[in-house]
Design a protein around this motif. Sequence first.
Motif, PDB file in Angstrom:
ATOM      1  N   ALA A 134      -4.508  85.647  -2.769  1.00 47.71           N
ATOM      2  CA  ALA A 134      -3.886  86.819  -2.146  1.00 47.71           C
ATOM      3  C   ALA A 134      -2.481  87.062  -2.701  1.00 47.71           C
ATOM      4  N   TYR A 135      -1.712  85.992  -2.905  1.00 46.45           N
ATOM      5  CA  TYR A 135      -0.392  86.146  -3.517  1.00 46.45           C
ATOM      6  C   TYR A 135      -0.535  86.708  -4.934  1.00 46.45           C
ATOM      7  N   LEU A 136      -1.407  86.066  -5.707  1.00 49.17           N
ATOM      8  CA  LEU A 136      -1.497  86.420  -7.119  1.00 49.17           C
ATOM      9  C   LEU A 136      -2.044  87.831  -7.323  1.00 49.17           C
ATOM     10  N   LYS A 137      -3.053  88.191  -6.552  1.00 46.12           N
ATOM     11  CA  LYS A 137      -3.694  89.496  -6.762  1.00 46.12           C
ATOM     12  C   LYS A 137      -2.886  90.664  -6.194  1.00 46.12           C
ATOM     13  N   THR A 138      -1.953  90.374  -5.285  1.00 42.53           N
ATOM     14  CA  THR A 138      -1.118  91.466  -4.765  1.00 42.53           C
ATOM     15  C   THR A 138       0.238  91.477  -5.465  1.00 42.53           C
ATOM     16  N   GLY A 139       0.405  90.581  -6.424  1.00 43.04           N
ATOM     17  CA  GLY A 139       1.672  90.529  -7.153  1.00 43.04           C
ATOM     18  C   GLY A 139       2.841  90.078  -6.282  1.00 43.04           C
ATOM     19  N   THR A 140       2.536  89.348  -5.229  1.00 43.67           N
ATOM     20  CA  THR A 140       3.598  88.834  -4.350  1.00 43.67           C
ATOM     21  C   THR A 140       4.122  87.523  -4.933  1.00 43.67           C
ATOM     22  N   PRO A 141       5.413  87.420  -5.207  1.00 44.30           N
ATOM     23  CA  PRO A 141       5.890  86.188  -5.815  1.00 44.30           C
ATOM     24  C   PRO A 141       5.744  85.000  -4.865  1.00 44.30           C
ATOM     25  N   LEU A 142       5.239  83.902  -5.401  1.00 44.78           N
ATOM     26  CA  LEU A 142       5.171  82.668  -4.612  1.00 44.78           C
ATOM     27  C   LEU A 142       6.546  82.003  -4.659  1.00 44.78           C
ATOM     28  N   PRO A 143       7.006  81.475  -3.536  1.00 45.84           N
ATOM     29  CA  PRO A 143       8.323  80.830  -3.532  1.00 45.84           C
ATOM     30  C   PRO A 143       8.292  79.414  -4.117  1.00 45.84           C
ATOM     31  N   CYS A 144       7.133  78.986  -4.601  1.00 46.00           N
ATOM     32  CA  CYS A 144       7.009  77.621  -5.108  1.00 46.00           C
ATOM     33  C   CYS A 144       5.969  77.590  -6.226  1.00 46.00           C
ATOM     34  N   ASP A 145       5.985  76.497  -6.984  1.00 39.63           N
ATOM     35  CA  ASP A 145       4.890  76.234  -7.918  1.00 39.63           C
ATOM     36  C   ASP A 145       3.835  75.440  -7.166  1.00 39.63           C
ATOM     37  N   LEU A 146       2.588  75.685  -7.526  1.00 37.90           N
ATOM     38  CA  LEU A 146       1.494  74.976  -6.848  1.00 37.90           C
ATOM     39  C   LEU A 146       0.542  74.357  -7.853  1.00 37.90           C
ATOM     40  N   THR A 147       0.111  73.143  -7.557  1.00 38.16           N
ATOM     41  CA  THR A 147      -0.957  72.511  -8.334  1.00 38.16           C
ATOM     42  C   THR A 147      -2.064  72.090  -7.375  1.00 38.16           C
ATOM     43  N   PHE A 148      -3.267  72.548  -7.664  1.00 38.33           N
ATOM     44  CA  PHE A 148      -4.438  72.099  -6.907  1.00 38.33           C
ATOM     45  C   PHE A 148      -5.069  70.918  -7.630  1.00 38.33           C
ATOM     46  N   VAL A 149      -5.309  69.842  -6.895  1.00 41.15           N
ATOM     47  CA  VAL A 149      -6.052  68.707  -7.451  1.00 41.15           C
ATOM     48  C   VAL A 149      -7.269  68.525  -6.556  1.00 41.15           C
ATOM     49  N   ILE A 150      -8.430  68.893  -7.094  1.00 39.42           N
ATOM     50  CA  ILE A 150      -9.661  68.818  -6.299  1.00 39.42           C
ATOM     51  C   ILE A 150     -10.578  67.803  -6.987  1.00 39.42           C
ATOM     52  N   GLU A 151     -10.774  66.688  -6.324  1.00 42.32           N
ATOM     53  CA  GLU A 151     -11.514  65.593  -6.975  1.00 42.32           C
ATOM     54  C   GLU A 151     -12.974  65.532  -6.550  1.00 42.32           C
ATOM     55  N   GLY A 152     -13.723  64.657  -7.219  1.00 38.23           N
ATOM     56  CA  GLY A 152     -15.160  64.547  -6.950  1.00 38.23           C
ATOM     57  C   GLY A 152     -15.578  63.167  -6.487  1.00 38.23           C
ATOM     58  N   GLU A 153     -14.613  62.365  -6.016  1.00 36.59           N
ATOM     59  CA  GLU A 153     -14.974  60.991  -5.616  1.00 36.59           C
ATOM     60  C   GLU A 153     -14.337  60.561  -4.300  1.00 36.59           C
ATOM     61  N   GLU A 154     -13.928  61.526  -3.481  1.00 34.85           N
ATOM     62  CA  GLU A 154     -13.266  61.142  -2.234  1.00 34.85           C
ATOM     63  C   GLU A 154     -14.205  60.353  -1.328  1.00 34.85           C
ATOM     64  N   GLU A 155     -15.453  60.789  -1.281  1.00 35.07           N
ATOM     65  CA  GLU A 155     -16.393  60.162  -0.349  1.00 35.07           C
ATOM     66  C   GLU A 155     -16.838  58.781  -0.829  1.00 35.07           C
ATOM     67  N   VAL A 156     -16.423  58.401  -2.037  1.00 39.84           N
ATOM     68  CA  VAL A 156     -16.751  57.060  -2.520  1.00 39.84           C
ATOM     69  C   VAL A 156     -15.500  56.255  -2.861  1.00 39.84           C
ATOM     70  N   GLY A 157     -14.339  56.670  -2.328  1.00 40.52           N
ATOM     71  CA  GLY A 157     -13.151  55.830  -2.441  1.00 40.52           C
ATOM     72  C   GLY A 157     -12.081  56.252  -3.431  1.00 40.52           C
ATOM     73  N   SER A 158     -12.275  57.346  -4.172  1.00 40.63           N
ATOM     74  CA  SER A 158     -11.213  57.918  -5.036  1.00 40.63           C
ATOM     75  C   SER A 158     -10.663  56.976  -6.105  1.00 40.63           C
ATOM     76  N   ALA A 159     -11.487  56.068  -6.629  1.00 43.70           N
ATOM     77  CA  ALA A 159     -10.960  55.088  -7.589  1.00 43.70           C
ATOM     78  C   ALA A 159     -10.366  55.749  -8.835  1.00 43.70           C
ATOM     79  N   ASN A 160     -11.030  56.772  -9.361  1.00 45.21           N
ATOM     80  CA  ASN A 160     -10.540  57.365 -10.605  1.00 45.21           C
ATOM     81  C   ASN A 160      -9.328  58.264 -10.400  1.00 45.21           C
ATOM     82  N   LEU A 161      -9.233  58.893  -9.242  1.00 49.78           N
ATOM     83  CA  LEU A 161      -8.052  59.725  -8.996  1.00 49.78           C
ATOM     84  C   LEU A 161      -6.798  58.855  -8.909  1.00 49.78           C
TER      85      LEU A 161
END
Length: 457
Positions: A134-161
Amino acid sequence: MQVVLDYLKRNQARFVAELCEFLRFPSVSAQPQHKQDLRACADWLAQHCRQIGLEAKVCPTTGHPIVVAKTKFVKNSRKPHFMVYGHYDIQPPDPLDLWESPPFEPRIAGRSLFARGSTDNKGQHFAHLKAVEAYLKTGTPLPCDLTFVIEGEEEVGSANLAKFLKSHRRELACDAIVVSDTGMPHSDCPALTHALRGIIAFEITLRGPSRDLHSGIFGGAVDNPAMALSQLLGKLRDKNGRIAIPGFYDDVAPLTAYERSELSRLPTNDAELRKLLGVKKLFGERGFTPIEQRSARPTFEINGLTSGYQGEGSKTIVPAWARAKITCRLVPDQNPARIRKVVCNYLKKICPPSVRLEIEAGHGAEAYLVSPKSPQARAALRALHQAFNRKPVLMREGGSIPIVNDFKKVLGADTLLLGLGLPEDNAHSPNEKFDLDCFENGQRMSAFLWQELSRSA
Ligand code: BES
Ligand code: MN
């Protein structure tokens, strides 16, 4: 800000359709036959992140890949940087026959979206992605930088993350991590969670005869591993619901009077809980309320129990072995390695000589506890309040998100737990669902959060 909120409002139907697409991937991390499904799910997610205007990559690991997606950073902008963490892997959908509709064919009924992974965790982190869209598509400046980290091993203990964090600590350095992977008491009672339980996982196998035996010919003269295991496990908890393993409670941080009074203010009701869970009577450690038992006291749970013949009809054998899958939930200040040791030592001590004991260690993590009064926590509370139009509550949760400890150790940053799941969402159970009001309000929460958090940084 209003354009962001308007954009969210206008696009709900599409967001739900996109979430349904995401939910069609059977990304079950525990089962090797789904490896390709996890890969495909990660690719889809990264592509979706690019579509909404993020820079995204799929980072391979020796296990399942990690999706990293960022807003386009402006060099030396000096904006605060926050990370959003989530997981696209899901628990196995079994038992399948208890699902009212197939777990990977999303179904909407009223304001509920049914599918495995809907609340845990695809729907929850997707809400953040939609807010950023919604921020990006309406051209509204975000007040921060954001990084999404979405992993694939949370349910088995997140060893690689955990390893990934160490090798990417500069890239991922941030002011706080935001996680929506916990719960809230009610769809109009938003919550900030400031504690999670830790965990240790292991499997106990008792071996008896070298093969299954005729129980008429030999039964009575050899120990039965299934019986021996039942007796062994039976010794581990007393009638007051206390774990009877010496040393188990040694380091447990007691609840303060203040915390107990805060917990007692949460809108929960024992009779309702009993009904929701379908039990005749609640049972837990004496001297503690159910909410305390579920969030601030350690447990010893049998997650699976296997031995002997499981097919139809009867088969007269003494089984060769019996196995239990166990997890203990831990609380602040219990040390996972130490608890593992006291449990193993005790099992060895009480195991009868008629069977051989094998213990295989699984994943482990310590509990998590942060101040609910920090400027960031206050900012999160304000965002919740604005998004849900209700005063949020503070809570401790009984579930575990092992990686939050690594966030603190490796990145030096606190995690804000802003859960959107409801008690009746059936996480890890058949007929898992996500509440579409929580989805929409979660998007609004995320939209407000970046404003509030950036101000507090
Ligand atoms: N989202 C949950 C954790 C959770 C649920 C925390 C509800 C608080 C309230 C997460 O996906 C999960 O299920 N984690 C596992 C971790 C384990 C496999 C290491 C858990 O808690 O069983
Ligand atoms: Mn889960």
